[in-house]
Design a protein around this motif. Structure first.
Motif, mmCIF file in Angstrom:
data_model
loop_
_atom_site.group_PDB
_atom_site.id
_atom_site.type_symbol
_atom_site.label_atom_id
_atom_site.label_comp_id
_atom_site.label_asym_id
_atom_site.label_seq_id
_atom_site.Cartn_x
_atom_site.Cartn_y
_atom_site.Cartn_z
ATOM 1 N N ASP A 10 0.852 -1.090 -0.208
ATOM 2 C CA ASP A 10 0.078 -0.365 0.321
ATOM 3 C C ASP A 10 0.344 0.747 -0.023
ATOM 4 O OD1 ASP A 10 -2.263 -1.794 -0.603
ATOM 5 O OD2 ASP A 10 -2.657 -1.108 1.791
ATOM 6 N N ALA A 11 2.133 1.086 0.818
ATOM 7 C CA ALA A 11 3.066 2.109 1.033
ATOM 8 C C ALA A 11 3.528 2.421 -0.487
ATOM 9 C CB ALA A 11 3.998 2.115 1.732
ATOM 10 N N ALA A 12 3.774 1.210 -1.256
ATOM 11 C CA ALA A 12 4.367 1.757 -2.217
ATOM 12 C C ALA A 12 3.553 2.280 -3.773
ATOM 13 C CB ALA A 12 4.815 0.276 -2.729
ATOM 14 N N ARG A 13 1.894 1.640 -3.450
ATOM 15 C CA ARG A 13 1.426 2.318 -4.652
ATOM 16 C C ARG A 13 1.261 3.788 -3.849
ATOM 17 N NH1 ARG A 13 -1.739 -2.291 -2.122
ATOM 18 N NH2 ARG A 13 -1.507 -3.929 -3.594
ATOM 19 N N SER A 14 0.706 3.946 -2.952
ATOM 20 C CA SER A 14 0.899 5.505 -2.269
ATOM 21 C C SER A 14 1.547 5.987 -2.553
ATOM 22 C CB SER A 14 0.414 6.010 -0.997
ATOM 23 O OG SER A 14 -0.430 4.727 -0.928
ATOM 24 N N ARG A 33 12.902 3.975 -6.178
ATOM 25 C CA ARG A 33 13.464 3.008 -5.776
ATOM 26 C C ARG A 33 12.904 2.592 -4.771
ATOM 27 N NH1 ARG A 33 18.735 2.984 -7.915
ATOM 28 N NH2 ARG A 33 19.509 4.954 -9.425
ATOM 29 N N CYS A 34 12.649 3.578 -3.572
ATOM 30 C CA CYS A 34 12.264 2.989 -2.523
ATOM 31 C C CYS A 34 10.457 2.161 -2.563
ATOM 32 C CB CYS A 34 11.008 4.071 -1.925
ATOM 33 S SG CYS A 34 12.881 5.030 -0.694
ATOM 34 N N VAL A 35 9.671 2.740 -4.144
ATOM 35 C CA VAL A 35 8.280 1.828 -4.189
ATOM 36 C C VAL A 35 9.157 0.688 -4.617
ATOM 37 C CG1 VAL A 35 7.157 1.987 -6.071
ATOM 38 C CG2 VAL A 35 7.125 3.907 -4.717
ATOM 39 N N THR A 36 10.231 0.647 -5.214
ATOM 40 C CA THR A 36 10.453 -0.949 -5.550
ATOM 41 C C THR A 36 11.161 -1.501 -4.748
ATOM 42 O OG1 THR A 36 11.298 0.319 -7.929
ATOM 43 C CG2 THR A 36 12.277 -2.143 -6.875
ATOM 44 N N HIS A 37 11.312 -0.857 -3.839
ATOM 45 C CA HIS A 37 11.934 -1.752 -2.106
ATOM 46 C C HIS A 37 11.105 -2.549 -1.866
ATOM 47 C CE1 HIS A 37 15.009 -1.884 1.150
ATOM 48 N NE2 HIS A 37 13.976 -1.775 1.960
ATOM 49 N N GLN A 38 9.816 -1.370 -1.114
ATOM 50 C CA GLN A 38 8.538 -1.830 -0.891
ATOM 51 C C GLN A 38 8.118 -2.766 -1.399
ATOM 52 O OE1 GLN A 38 7.404 2.417 -1.007
ATOM 53 N NE2 GLN A 38 7.659 2.292 1.450
ATOM 54 N N ALA A 39 7.549 -2.912 -2.440
ATOM 55 C CA ALA A 39 7.082 -3.401 -2.780
ATOM 56 C C ALA A 39 7.858 -4.982 -3.434
ATOM 57 C CB ALA A 39 7.040 -3.323 -4.685
ATOM 58 N N TYR A 40 8.993 -5.702 -3.460
ATOM 59 C CA TYR A 40 9.712 -6.480 -3.351
ATOM 60 C C TYR A 40 9.250 -7.121 -2.328
ATOM 61 C CZ TYR A 40 13.214 -9.899 -2.274
ATOM 62 O OH TYR A 40 13.884 -11.701 -2.246
ATOM 63 N N SER A 114 5.924 -1.873 -12.298
ATOM 64 C CA SER A 114 5.891 -2.896 -13.084
ATOM 65 C C SER A 114 6.453 -3.740 -11.364
ATOM 66 C CB SER A 114 7.420 -2.953 -14.100
ATOM 67 O OG SER A 114 7.652 -4.079 -13.924
ATOM 68 N N ALA A 115 7.244 -2.877 -10.421
ATOM 69 C CA ALA A 115 7.753 -3.503 -9.587
ATOM 70 C C ALA A 115 6.138 -4.352 -8.352
ATOM 71 C CB ALA A 115 9.153 -2.877 -9.038
ATOM 72 N N ILE A 116 5.634 -3.739 -8.521
ATOM 73 C CA ILE A 116 4.329 -2.944 -7.151
ATOM 74 C C ILE A 116 3.756 -4.366 -8.221
ATOM 75 C CG2 ILE A 116 2.191 -2.791 -7.301
ATOM 76 C CD1 ILE A 116 3.754 0.618 -6.694
ATOM 77 N N ASP A 117 3.343 -4.462 -9.857
ATOM 78 C CA ASP A 117 2.658 -5.016 -10.720
ATOM 79 C C ASP A 117 2.598 -6.884 -10.265
ATOM 80 O OD1 ASP A 117 1.288 -3.017 -11.384
ATOM 81 O OD2 ASP A 117 2.311 -2.746 -13.113
ATOM 82 N N GLU A 118 4.556 -7.304 -10.144
ATOM 83 C CA GLU A 118 4.724 -8.422 -10.356
ATOM 84 C C GLU A 118 4.695 -8.915 -9.010
ATOM 85 O OE1 GLU A 118 6.114 -10.127 -12.301
ATOM 86 O OE2 GLU A 118 4.995 -8.954 -13.466
ATOM 87 N N ALA A 119 5.095 -7.820 -8.106
ATOM 88 C CA ALA A 119 4.727 -8.023 -6.066
ATOM 89 C C ALA A 119 3.346 -8.478 -6.382
ATOM 90 C CB ALA A 119 5.243 -7.213 -5.217
ATOM 91 N N GLU A 120 2.228 -8.184 -6.688
ATOM 92 C CA GLU A 120 0.901 -8.156 -6.828
ATOM 93 C C GLU A 120 0.621 -9.228 -7.331
ATOM 94 O OE1 GLU A 120 -0.641 -4.942 -8.070
ATOM 95 O OE2 GLU A 120 -1.265 -3.797 -6.516
ATOM 96 N N ARG A 121 1.024 -9.999 -8.455
ATOM 97 C CA ARG A 121 1.241 -11.123 -8.877
ATOM 98 C C ARG A 121 1.600 -11.624 -7.968
ATOM 99 N NH1 ARG A 121 4.185 -11.946 -14.453
ATOM 100 N NH2 ARG A 121 3.133 -14.522 -14.727
ATOM 101 N N LEU A 122 2.256 -11.826 -7.714
ATOM 102 C CA LEU A 122 3.053 -13.007 -6.841
ATOM 103 C C LEU A 122 2.637 -13.432 -5.394
ATOM 104 C CD1 LEU A 122 7.136 -13.587 -6.461
ATOM 105 C CD2 LEU A 122 5.313 -13.874 -4.139
#
Length: 128
Positions: A10-14, A33-40, A114-122
């Motif tokens: 949620d933080a990554a999306r926001s 970079r933070c978004v990518t980190h949070q999604a992972y 894309s990192a968010i999308d892939e995290a959601e997919r996983l």
């Protein structure tokens, strides 16, 4: 209250949405970079929790493997033929490593999204 993987996502999306809406925001790429980190880490902690419930022992990983690699490889060899989970997990890990350590490499809004999308997919695959 302790953070949950869903809080990280949620933080990554926001963060991504606000950063895109405010193109003049300082340190914009650092936020991507933070978004990518949070999604992972949302994906990693979800994968780890599911794996531990299924018998994964983080302390018994093969020599030469870090905890992250060991987790994603475990999914490949031990669960419902989860090569897809392993593949997405390893790809997300590589994306996170680029964002965290390869500072000369640009991280774009599209890559962060894309990192968010892939995290959601996983995470969706893990919950299926």
């Amino acid at each position: 209250m302790a953070n949950m993987p869903s809080d990280l996502l949620d933080a990554a999306r926001s963060t991504l949405a606000l950063t895109i809406e405010m193109p003049d925001i300082p340190h914009r790429e650092a936020l991507f970079r933070c978004v990518t980190h949070q999604a992972y880490y949302a994906a990693y902690h979800t994968g780890l929790a599911h794996a531990i419930r299924s018998g994964f022992l983080l302390d018994e990983r093969p020599a030469g493997f870090g905890s992250h690699e060991a987790l994603w490889i475990w999914w490949f060899g031990n669960r419902r033929g989860e090569a897809l989970i392993e593949g997405i997990g390893m790809d997300l890990k590589a994306t996170r490593v680029n964002a965290d350590y390869r500072l000369r490499r640009t991280v774009t809004p599209a890559e962060a999204g894309s990192a968010i999308d892939e995290a959601e997919r996983l995470i969706g695959l893990l919950r299926a």
